[in-house]
Scaffold this motif. Structure first.
Motif, PDB file in Angstrom:
ATOM      1  N   LEU A  31       0.280  -0.897   0.054  1.00  0.00           N
ATOM      2  CA  LEU A  31      -0.373   0.748   0.249  1.00  0.00           C
ATOM      3  C   LEU A  31       0.908   1.197   0.168  1.00  0.00           C
ATOM      4  N   VAL A  32       0.744   2.224  -0.883  1.00  0.00           N
ATOM      5  CA  VAL A  32       1.518   3.718  -0.980  1.00  0.00           C
ATOM      6  C   VAL A  32       0.745   4.053  -0.818  1.00  0.00           C
ATOM      7  N   GLY A  33      -0.320   4.580  -0.708  1.00  0.00           N
ATOM      8  CA  GLY A  33      -1.006   5.722  -0.278  1.00  0.00           C
ATOM      9  C   GLY A  33      -3.442   5.703  -0.742  1.00  0.00           C
ATOM     10  N   GLN A  34      -3.962   6.065  -0.390  1.00  0.00           N
ATOM     11  CA  GLN A  34      -5.480   5.909  -0.443  1.00  0.00           C
ATOM     12  C   GLN A  34      -6.177   7.499  -0.312  1.00  0.00           C
ATOM     13  N   TRP A  35      -7.210   7.525  -0.652  1.00  0.00           N
ATOM     14  CA  TRP A  35      -8.044   8.762  -0.871  1.00  0.00           C
ATOM     15  C   TRP A  35      -8.953   8.121  -1.268  1.00  0.00           C
ATOM     16  N   THR A 288     -15.488  -5.978  -0.721  1.00  0.00           N
ATOM     17  CA  THR A 288     -14.921  -5.524  -1.108  1.00  0.00           C
ATOM     18  C   THR A 288     -13.815  -5.800  -1.033  1.00  0.00           C
ATOM     19  N   PRO A 289     -12.772  -5.451  -1.837  1.00  0.00           N
ATOM     20  CA  PRO A 289     -12.536  -4.388  -3.214  1.00  0.00           C
ATOM     21  C   PRO A 289     -13.516  -4.595  -4.165  1.00  0.00           C
ATOM     22  N   ASP A 304     -12.504   0.556  -3.416  1.00  0.00           N
ATOM     23  CA  ASP A 304     -12.544  -0.612  -1.796  1.00  0.00           C
ATOM     24  C   ASP A 304     -13.896   0.330  -2.215  1.00  0.00           C
ATOM     25  N   THR A 305     -15.346  -0.645  -2.583  1.00  0.00           N
ATOM     26  CA  THR A 305     -16.420   0.219  -2.213  1.00  0.00           C
ATOM     27  C   THR A 305     -17.409   0.413  -0.233  1.00  0.00           C
ATOM     28  N   ALA A 306     -17.321  -1.051   0.331  1.00  0.00           N
ATOM     29  CA  ALA A 306     -17.394  -0.485   1.010  1.00  0.00           C
ATOM     30  C   ALA A 306     -16.973   0.406   2.183  1.00  0.00           C
ATOM     31  N   HIS A 307     -15.376   1.117   1.943  1.00  0.00           N
ATOM     32  CA  HIS A 307     -15.073   1.925   2.627  1.00  0.00           C
ATOM     33  C   HIS A 307     -14.729   3.263   1.841  1.00  0.00           C
ATOM     34  N   LEU A 311      -7.832   2.664  -3.072  1.00  0.00           N
ATOM     35  CA  LEU A 311      -6.781   2.313  -2.311  1.00  0.00           C
ATOM     36  C   LEU A 311      -5.343   2.351  -3.789  1.00  0.00           C
ATOM     37  N   MET A 312      -4.106   2.446  -3.437  1.00  0.00           N
ATOM     38  CA  MET A 312      -2.930   3.132  -4.296  1.00  0.00           C
ATOM     39  C   MET A 312      -2.079   1.716  -3.618  1.00  0.00           C
TER      40      MET A 312
END
Length: 320
Positions: A31-35, A288-289, A304-307, A311-312
């Protein structure tokens, strides 16, 4: 008795050889990032279910519950949005899939209305096609979509009709990929997503057959990966899937699978060998995903639909 035990052992070995793609992790996903956060404001998401990347690396999200499309930079910075609730031109009910053609035009599938709409890169409405039905060019719960940018073709996963339909970029029906069925090669059972690689090969998330299937650009079956013999048996071992709902391929031919009911993203080699996986962390909610795509920068973007987030991930070979 000895012969019986020998026969059982021989069958077990043969079953393993035939059933599984090559074992052995040769890399890792990190995992390198998320938004994204839950909400209806600019840049916020509510049950997103589709994703696509344009040539410049911009990300388009089918923000399903908010009935809109949102555009972000490759790092997740909000750019613009369009759409509202309705069934008129440029409106959405349940946008679920998004795809980009070679000119940057955006195609959106709407599973509640069973149609595909075409927009400019800025969201201006251009055209639409499709209606509910079983005839060629019709849909019953339209799902994921993807374009073959070299051949000007768009592929649409037709969930309840258990097929993938091919159209020209102006919506004219061309042909069909796959037939309804369970065990045999090329048969589809509730497909949820489709992806086209740089050579025009077509990958289908054959969700309720618990497998990924590969076809050539003419729709001829090439390969399948998943449970033993492709019989549709769900599992969480290497090389098995449980309701895979999204698929994508990078420039090296590696296959990325949103293995939704197993709550993970799986990486396969071009020949279907297991390479790596990444498990969704936090509160686990089923399915999810849901979707996955790969940017020019090598980043794997996961819906990540449920959350209510994107995610990156990045895949690295062993030793990198």
């Amino acid at each position: 008795m000895k012969f019986k035990l020998f026969a059982i052992a021989l069958f077990t070995v043969a079953f393993a050889i035939v059933s599984f793609p090559p074992f052995g992790s040769s890399g890792q996903l990190e995992l390198v990032g998320q938004w994204g956060q839950s909400g209806s404001g600019p840049g916020q998401l509510k049950e997103p279910m589709g994703i696509a990347v344009d040539r410049e690396g911009n990300i388009y999200i089918a923000d399903t519950r908010n009935t809109r499309i949102q555009k972000f930079t490759s790092e997740g910075k909000y750019i613009l949005e369009w759409g509202k609730q309705g069934n008129g031109a440029g409106e959405f009910s349940k946008p679920i899939g998004v795809a980009i053609d070679g000119e940057g035009n955006v195609y959106v599938s709407d599973y509640d209305i069973d149609r595909v709409q075409k927009f400019s890169p800025e969201g201006a409405y251009i055209a639409q096609w499709g209606k509910s039905g079983k005839n060629p060019g019709e849909f019953i719960v339209v799902a994921g979509i993807h374009t073959d940018r070299k051949r000007d073709i768009i592929y649409v996963a037709d969930f309840y009709n258990k097929r993938v339909s091919k159209f020209s970029l102006d919506g004219k029906f061309v042909s069909q990929v796959g037939t309804s069925g369970r065990a045999w090669s090329g048969a589809l059972h509730y497909p949820t997503d489709v992806y086209v690689d740089d050579q025009g090969n077509v990958y289908v998330a054959d969700a309720y057959n618990n497998r990924i299937q590969k076809f050539d650009s003419d729709g001829k079956y090439m390969a399948k990966w998943g449970s033993p013999f492709g019989f549709g048996i769900p599992g969480n071992w290497h090389g098995w899937f449980k309701v895979p709902s999204g698929v994508a391929v990078d420039s090296q031919g590696r296959i990325y699978v949103a293995d939704s009911a197993n709550h993970r993203v799986v990486v396969l080699s071009p020949d279907g060998g297991f390479l790596a996986e990444w498990q969704i962390e936090g509160d686990i909610i089923p399915h999810t995903p849901t979707k996955v795509t790969v940017g020019k920068n090598g980043i794997v973007y996961v819906v990540d639909t449920a959350h209510d987030r994107i995610l990156m991930l990045r895949y690295a070979e062993a030793g990198e």
